[in-house]
Design a protein around this motif. Structure first.
Motif, PDB file in Angstrom:
ATOM      1  N   ALA A   1      -7.442  11.007   2.629  1.00 57.48           N
ATOM      2  CA  ALA A   1      -8.493  12.037   2.578  1.00 57.48           C
ATOM      3  C   ALA A   1      -8.049  13.270   3.369  1.00 57.48           C
ATOM      4  N   ILE A   2      -7.442  13.050   4.504  1.00 53.83           N
ATOM      5  CA  ILE A   2      -6.950  14.164   5.329  1.00 53.83           C
ATOM      6  C   ILE A   2      -5.790  14.873   4.627  1.00 53.83           C
ATOM      7  N   ILE A   3      -4.858  14.094   4.096  1.00 57.75           N
ATOM      8  CA  ILE A   3      -3.708  14.666   3.393  1.00 57.75           C
ATOM      9  C   ILE A   3      -4.178  15.483   2.194  1.00 57.75           C
ATOM     10  N   ASP A   4      -5.090  14.917   1.392  1.00 53.57           N
ATOM     11  CA  ASP A   4      -5.573  15.603   0.193  1.00 53.57           C
ATOM     12  C   ASP A   4      -6.344  16.878   0.546  1.00 53.57           C
ATOM     13  N   LYS A   5      -7.110  16.838   1.619  1.00 53.00           N
ATOM     14  CA  LYS A   5      -7.844  18.043   2.039  1.00 53.00           C
ATOM     15  C   LYS A   5      -6.870  19.160   2.387  1.00 53.00           C
ATOM     16  N   ARG A   6      -5.821  18.825   3.154  1.00 51.35           N
ATOM     17  CA  ARG A   6      -4.821  19.824   3.540  1.00 51.35           C
ATOM     18  C   ARG A   6      -4.028  20.280   2.325  1.00 51.35           C
ATOM     19  N   TRP A   7      -3.687  19.347   1.453  1.00 52.80           N
ATOM     20  CA  TRP A   7      -2.940  19.651   0.237  1.00 52.80           C
ATOM     21  C   TRP A   7      -3.724  20.626  -0.626  1.00 52.80           C
ATOM     22  N   ASN A   8      -4.997  20.360  -0.816  1.00 59.20           N
ATOM     23  CA  ASN A   8      -5.821  21.191  -1.699  1.00 59.20           C
ATOM     24  C   ASN A   8      -6.082  22.582  -1.129  1.00 59.20           C
ATOM     25  N   CYS A   9      -6.200  22.696   0.187  1.00 55.84           N
ATOM     26  CA  CYS A   9      -6.526  24.016   0.733  1.00 55.84           C
ATOM     27  C   CYS A   9      -5.288  24.859   1.050  1.00 55.84           C
TER      28      CYS A   9
ATOM     29  N   GLU B   1       7.000  16.516  -5.665  1.00 58.67           N
ATOM     30  CA  GLU B   1       7.689  15.221  -5.680  1.00 58.67           C
ATOM     31  C   GLU B   1       7.731  14.613  -4.276  1.00 58.67           C
ATOM     32  N   ALA B   2       7.968  15.440  -3.275  1.00 55.74           N
ATOM     33  CA  ALA B   2       8.034  14.946  -1.906  1.00 55.74           C
ATOM     34  C   ALA B   2       6.690  14.362  -1.465  1.00 55.74           C
ATOM     35  N   MET B   3       5.603  15.030  -1.818  1.00 55.09           N
ATOM     36  CA  MET B   3       4.277  14.509  -1.450  1.00 55.09           C
ATOM     37  C   MET B   3       3.972  13.222  -2.206  1.00 55.09           C
ATOM     38  N   ASP B   4       4.320  13.167  -3.473  1.00 57.86           N
ATOM     39  CA  ASP B   4       4.101  11.935  -4.238  1.00 57.86           C
ATOM     40  C   ASP B   4       4.878  10.770  -3.628  1.00 57.86           C
ATOM     41  N   LYS B   5       6.128  11.014  -3.281  1.00 59.68           N
ATOM     42  CA  LYS B   5       6.945   9.957  -2.678  1.00 59.68           C
ATOM     43  C   LYS B   5       6.403   9.542  -1.317  1.00 59.68           C
ATOM     44  N   ALA B   6       5.935  10.503  -0.539  1.00 58.05           N
ATOM     45  CA  ALA B   6       5.376  10.190   0.774  1.00 58.05           C
ATOM     46  C   ALA B   6       4.142   9.299   0.625  1.00 58.05           C
ATOM     47  N   LYS B   7       3.284   9.645  -0.316  1.00 62.14           N
ATOM     48  CA  LYS B   7       2.087   8.828  -0.539  1.00 62.14           C
ATOM     49  C   LYS B   7       2.452   7.430  -1.041  1.00 62.14           C
ATOM     50  N   GLU B   8       3.413   7.355  -1.930  1.00 61.57           N
ATOM     51  CA  GLU B   8       3.850   6.043  -2.436  1.00 61.57           C
ATOM     52  C   GLU B   8       4.422   5.193  -1.297  1.00 61.57           C
ATOM     53  N   THR B   9       5.177   5.813  -0.412  1.00 67.89           N
ATOM     54  CA  THR B   9       5.742   5.091   0.725  1.00 67.89           C
ATOM     55  C   THR B   9       4.645   4.575   1.648  1.00 67.89           C
ATOM     56  N   ILE B  10       3.635   5.394   1.875  1.00 70.85           N
ATOM     57  CA  ILE B  10       2.515   4.975   2.720  1.00 70.85           C
ATOM     58  C   ILE B  10       1.775   3.807   2.071  1.00 70.85           C
ATOM     59  N   ILE B  11       1.547   3.902   0.774  1.00 72.11           N
ATOM     60  CA  ILE B  11       0.862   2.820   0.056  1.00 72.11           C
ATOM     61  C   ILE B  11       1.654   1.517   0.182  1.00 72.11           C
ATOM     62  N   LYS B  12       2.955   1.587  -0.033  1.00 74.45           N
ATOM     63  CA  LYS B  12       3.800   0.387   0.062  1.00 74.45           C
ATOM     64  C   LYS B  12       3.822  -0.183   1.472  1.00 74.45           C
ATOM     65  N   SER B  13       3.827   0.690   2.463  1.00 66.99           N
ATOM     66  CA  SER B  13       3.899   0.205   3.845  1.00 66.99           C
ATOM     67  C   SER B  13       2.641  -0.551   4.254  1.00 66.99           C
ATOM     68  N   PHE B  14       1.541  -0.296   3.560  1.00 70.34           N
ATOM     69  CA  PHE B  14       0.296  -1.022   3.825  1.00 70.34           C
ATOM     70  C   PHE B  14       0.006  -2.055   2.737  1.00 70.34           C
ATOM     71  N   ASN B  15       1.020  -2.407   1.959  1.00 71.05           N
ATOM     72  CA  ASN B  15       0.902  -3.434   0.909  1.00 71.05           C
ATOM     73  C   ASN B  15      -0.272  -3.181  -0.045  1.00 71.05           C
ATOM     74  N   ASN B  16      -0.423  -1.941  -0.456  1.00 66.34           N
ATOM     75  CA  ASN B  16      -1.469  -1.525  -1.407  1.00 66.34           C
ATOM     76  C   ASN B  16      -2.886  -1.808  -0.924  1.00 66.34           C
ATOM     77  N   ASN B  17      -3.076  -1.977   0.375  1.00 68.09           N
ATOM     78  CA  ASN B  17      -4.402  -2.205   0.940  1.00 68.09           C
ATOM     79  C   ASN B  17      -5.049  -0.844   1.193  1.00 68.09           C
ATOM     80  N   GLU B  18      -5.843  -0.387   0.234  1.00 69.97           N
ATOM     81  CA  GLU B  18      -6.392   0.965   0.265  1.00 69.97           C
ATOM     82  C   GLU B  18      -7.244   1.240   1.499  1.00 69.97           C
ATOM     83  N   SER B  19      -7.905   0.236   2.024  1.00 69.67           N
ATOM     84  CA  SER B  19      -8.759   0.450   3.191  1.00 69.67           C
ATOM     85  C   SER B  19      -7.961   0.927   4.406  1.00 69.67           C
ATOM     86  N   LYS B  20      -6.675   0.617   4.451  1.00 64.52           N
ATOM     87  CA  LYS B  20      -5.841   1.000   5.590  1.00 64.52           C
ATOM     88  C   LYS B  20      -5.342   2.435   5.513  1.00 64.52           C
ATOM     89  N   TYR B  21      -5.267   2.998   4.308  1.00 68.22           N
ATOM     90  CA  TYR B  21      -4.743   4.363   4.193  1.00 68.22           C
ATOM     91  C   TYR B  21      -5.728   5.340   3.565  1.00 68.22           C
TER      92      TYR B  21
END
Length: 140
Positions: free
Chosen positions: A89-97, A64-84
């Motif tokens: 990719a770095i977060i997901d790589k660390r999360w998966n390994c 839940e904490a990771m989901d909320k963190a990602k949602e907060t990051i998305i909102k802070s960049f106004n859903n502009n995927e190119s900015k985050y």
């Protein structure tokens, strides 16, 4: 600091390193980078503090904490995927390994705080799959 009278009267402001530091700090691109870093790191630091804290067991809260963190990051960049996108990719790589484990998913599923609050939790494949993996290990 670099625009104050105190700085301009200081001997360091006249040295090459002092001039270079002032030039960097007064550049708008420097402050844009600071804002970008804060938008990304503030939610992630909250997750790290949760994981590193000793007040409560964190096993059932990591997902839940990771989901909320990602949602907060998305909102802070106004859903502009190119900015985050690169950051994710770095977060997901660390999360998966390191952090994505069946036990974390099972703990998330079995956490009453999230189970009763989220009626769609049973349809989250990643979480239910982790739960089933843990059950398989418990039942010979």
């Amino acid at each position: 600091m670099f625009t104050s009278d105190e700085w301009t009267l200081n001997k360091l402001s006249k040295e090459p390193k002092g001039k270079k530091a002032a030039k960097v700090v007064l550049m708008p691109s420097f402050w844009n980078s600071v804002v970008y870093t804060l938008k990304v790191m503030a939610p992630l630091v909250k997750v790290l503090r949760l994981v590193d804290g000793e007040r409560k067991p964190t096993m059932g809260y990591i997902y839940e904490a990771m989901d909320k963190a990602k949602e907060t990051i998305i909102k802070s960049f106004n859903n502009n995927e190119s900015k985050y996108k690169d950051v994710f990719a770095i977060i997901d790589k660390r999360w998966n390994c390191q952090l994505h484990r069946s036990l974390h998913a099972a703990a998330h599923f079995l956490n009453p705080e999230f189970f009763y609050d989220n009626t769609d939790l049973e349809f989250d494949f990643e979480v239910t799959n982790g739960l089933f993996e843990c059950i398989k290990k418990l039942i010979p």
